[in-house]
Design an enzyme around this catalytic site. Sequence first.
Site, PDB file in Angstrom:
ATOM      1  N   ASP A   1     -24.523  -9.810  -5.056  1.00 50.49           N
ATOM      2  CA  ASP A   1     -24.049 -11.095  -5.572  1.00 50.49           C
ATOM      3  C   ASP A   1     -22.645 -10.918  -6.149  1.00 50.49           C
ATOM      4  O   ASP A   1     -22.446 -10.099  -7.049  1.00 50.49           O
ATOM      5  CB  ASP A   1     -25.001 -11.583  -6.663  1.00 50.49           C
TER       6      ASP A   1
ATOM      7  N   ASP B   1     -36.283  -4.207 -11.480  1.00 51.89           N
ATOM      8  CA  ASP B   1     -34.866  -4.075 -11.777  1.00 51.89           C
ATOM      9  C   ASP B   1     -34.372  -2.686 -11.386  1.00 51.89           C
ATOM     10  O   ASP B   1     -34.899  -1.669 -11.842  1.00 51.89           O
ATOM     11  CB  ASP B   1     -34.683  -4.321 -13.275  1.00 51.89           C
TER      12      ASP B   1
ATOM     13  N   GLU C   1     -32.040   1.744  -1.127  1.00 51.37           N
ATOM     14  CA  GLU C   1     -31.332   0.483  -0.892  1.00 51.37           C
ATOM     15  C   GLU C   1     -31.637  -0.470  -2.039  1.00 51.37           C
ATOM     16  O   GLU C   1     -32.800  -0.772  -2.321  1.00 51.37           O
ATOM     17  CB  GLU C   1     -31.698  -0.177   0.432  1.00 51.37           C
TER      18      GLU C   1
ATOM     19  N   LYS D   1     -17.373 -16.798  -9.844  1.00 56.13           N
ATOM     20  CA  LYS D   1     -16.676 -17.454 -10.947  1.00 56.13           C
ATOM     21  C   LYS D   1     -16.246 -16.390 -11.956  1.00 56.13           C
ATOM     22  O   LYS D   1     -17.026 -15.516 -12.323  1.00 56.13           O
ATOM     23  CB  LYS D   1     -17.582 -18.490 -11.614  1.00 56.13           C
TER      24      LYS D   1
ATOM     25  N   LYS E   1     -26.978 -12.180  10.563  1.00 53.98           N
ATOM     26  CA  LYS E   1     -26.586 -13.464  11.146  1.00 53.98           C
ATOM     27  C   LYS E   1     -25.569 -14.168  10.255  1.00 53.98           C
ATOM     28  O   LYS E   1     -24.684 -14.862  10.741  1.00 53.98           O
ATOM     29  CB  LYS E   1     -27.816 -14.347  11.379  1.00 53.98           C
ATOM     30  N   PHE E   2     -25.676 -13.967   8.953  1.00 52.38           N
ATOM     31  CA  PHE E   2     -24.721 -14.581   8.027  1.00 52.38           C
ATOM     32  C   PHE E   2     -23.347 -13.927   8.167  1.00 52.38           C
ATOM     33  O   PHE E   2     -22.324 -14.596   8.106  1.00 52.38           O
ATOM     34  CB  PHE E   2     -25.245 -14.457   6.596  1.00 52.38           C
ATOM     35  N   GLU E   3     -23.350 -12.606   8.355  1.00 51.81           N
ATOM     36  CA  GLU E   3     -22.096 -11.886   8.543  1.00 51.81           C
ATOM     37  C   GLU E   3     -21.425 -12.307   9.844  1.00 51.81           C
ATOM     38  O   GLU E   3     -20.223 -12.537   9.900  1.00 51.81           O
ATOM     39  CB  GLU E   3     -22.384 -10.388   8.543  1.00 51.81           C
TER      40      GLU E   3
END
Length: 244
Positions: A149, A126, A74, A153, A224-226
């Site tokens: 992410d 990384d 992951e 923009k 919870k954000f989803e």
Amino acid sequence: MTTENVQVQHAEQAETADNPHRRSIRSFVLRQGHLSTGQARALEEFGPKFCIDYTPNALDLDAAFGRAAPRVLEIGFGMGQATATIAAARSDTDFLGVEVHTPGVGSLLKLIGEQGLSNLRIVQHDAVEVLEHMLTPDSLDGAHIFFPDPWHKKRHNKRRLIKPEFVKQLVSRIKTGGYLHLATDWEDYAIQMLEVLSAEPALQNTATSETGYAERPDYRPLTKFENRGIKLGHGVWDLVFKKN
């Protein structure tokens, strides 16, 4: 992007005067944030057992986990809630989480301790370098990248993780018959993901929908954000591809 997964890790090679292979364009911003008391304690108590130091040498996964089992990578697990939930439900599978942000590492270690999980290991580094140096070809049974992410923009789109060269390298580490599961809540990124994965000859889309997107697999819990986004009418797109 969602707060859950601000931490997806990636770098591109960019030439510089002093080092032609210096990785200078990254898909994450290093926001170390504040460590809670519980996270700091978990790092001290559980870090030595469950964290693996980055090394430019191949990692012996059987030795790292103390057994032979299916292995899933992951990338960018955020604060680790979904990772811990999946690991708890799939105790027959080992999960290697790669994350750069210390509070997220501490948070997942805290969950490991609270839930008594033994099938998780963490590399704080990384992900591109971990893939390149620590993971050998055909060493993984699957890979998860949830809510990377989106760099929404347009001028920042070049920082997005899901690009052909990265996917090709990731797929080379997955065994034939293994899978790659991505999820995003940004539609334009979902479109890009679908294009990139569909163009990779070693991958086959498992989705039956004409859209090319998959139903959320049962093993991926809603964050919870989803849930908040769904209630607001926001979309979420899952992509599940199989390696030929």
